[in-house]
Design a protein around this motif. Structure first.
Motif, short mmCIF file in Angstrom:
data_model
loop_
_atom_site.label_atom_id
_atom_site.label_comp_id
_atom_site.label_asym_id
_atom_site.label_seq_id
_atom_site.Cartn_x
_atom_site.Cartn_y
_atom_site.Cartn_z
N CYS A 10 0.84 -1.19 0.00
CA CYS A 10 0.00 0.00 0.00
C CYS A 10 0.88 1.25 0.00
CB CYS A 10 -0.96 0.01 1.18
SG CYS A 10 -0.24 0.38 2.77
N SER A 11 0.29 2.33 -0.45
CA SER A 11 0.97 3.62 -0.45
C SER A 11 0.88 4.23 0.95
CB SER A 11 0.34 4.53 -1.50
OG SER A 11 -1.02 4.73 -1.19
N GLY A 12 1.46 5.39 1.11
CA GLY A 12 1.47 6.04 2.42
C GLY A 12 0.10 6.42 2.95
N ASP A 13 -0.88 6.58 2.05
CA ASP A 13 -2.23 6.93 2.51
C ASP A 13 -3.12 5.71 2.74
OD1 ASP A 13 -2.59 6.19 -0.11
OD2 ASP A 13 -3.80 7.93 -0.67
N GLY A 14 -2.57 4.50 2.56
CA GLY A 14 -3.32 3.28 2.83
C GLY A 14 -4.00 2.67 1.63
N THR A 15 -3.78 3.20 0.43
CA THR A 15 -4.38 2.64 -0.77
C THR A 15 -3.58 1.42 -1.23
OG1 THR A 15 -5.08 4.84 -1.45
CG2 THR A 15 -5.08 3.14 -3.13
N ILE A 16 -4.27 0.34 -1.48
CA ILE A 16 -3.60 -0.89 -1.92
C ILE A 16 -3.13 -0.71 -3.36
CG2 ILE A 16 -3.89 -3.36 -2.38
CD1 ILE A 16 -5.95 -3.42 -0.09
N VAL A 17 -1.82 -0.86 -3.56
CA VAL A 17 -1.23 -0.67 -4.89
C VAL A 17 -0.65 -1.97 -5.44
CG1 VAL A 17 -0.75 1.78 -4.59
CG2 VAL A 17 0.95 0.09 -3.87
N GLY A 18 -0.68 -3.03 -4.64
CA GLY A 18 -0.20 -4.32 -5.10
C GLY A 18 -0.71 -5.43 -4.19
N ALA A 19 -1.06 -6.56 -4.79
CA ALA A 19 -1.56 -7.70 -4.02
C ALA A 19 -1.22 -8.98 -4.77
CB ALA A 19 -3.06 -7.60 -3.81
#
Length: 141
Positions: free
Chosen positions: A60-69
């Motif tokens: 996740c990015s710094g704001d908590g958005t999942i960017v990879g799984a």
């Protein structure tokens, strides 16, 4: 003579197992390093008694958005990591809340996801606390 063949077969199976485990560990390390380039990484795993295990990697990015799984599920050395693009763009907090709404039986299946989300939330909270402490020290100076 038969004992020697049995011993040779057993030895070959052990060698094949060792090679397979080595390949699987290499795939794990590559997946983790790939996701680390995208952001913070949370890792979770779950295993049923006699069923397939699951390893879950969430970034996740710094704001908590999942960017990879990515997930690896299976019982054999032939299991590989597979991307989960359906999780991209969601916040880790919303994902964790969704997992909490599942019934107990279904939550057992998603234990690895829950562990990875918890790891990310903990990491984000630690980062926020460190930033807050740094800001308060700058204000005092």
């Amino acid at each position: 003579m038969q004992k020697e063949w049995l011993f040779a077969l057993f030895f070959m199976l052990m060698v094949m197992q060792a090679v397979g485990v080595r390949l699987q560990v290499r795939a794990y390390r590559q997946a983790v390093s790939h996701l680390r380039r995208r952001g913070y990484v949370g890792i979770g795993g779950g295993r049923r008694r006699l069923g397939p295990g699951t390893i879950v990697l969430l970034a996740c990015s710094g704001d908590g958005t999942i960017v990879g799984a990515e997930t690896m599920q299976g019982m054999t050395i032939f299991s590989r990591f597979r991307e989960r693009p359906d999780l991209y763009g969601r916040t880790v907090y919303d994902f964790k809340n969704e997992l909490n709404t599942y019934p107990a039986k279904k939550r057992k299946q998603y234990k690895g996801y829950e562990q990875a989300a918890d790891a990310l939330i903990g990491r984000l909270q630690k980062e926020a606390a460190a930033r807050q402490k740094e800001n308060s020290q700058l204000e005092k100076a």
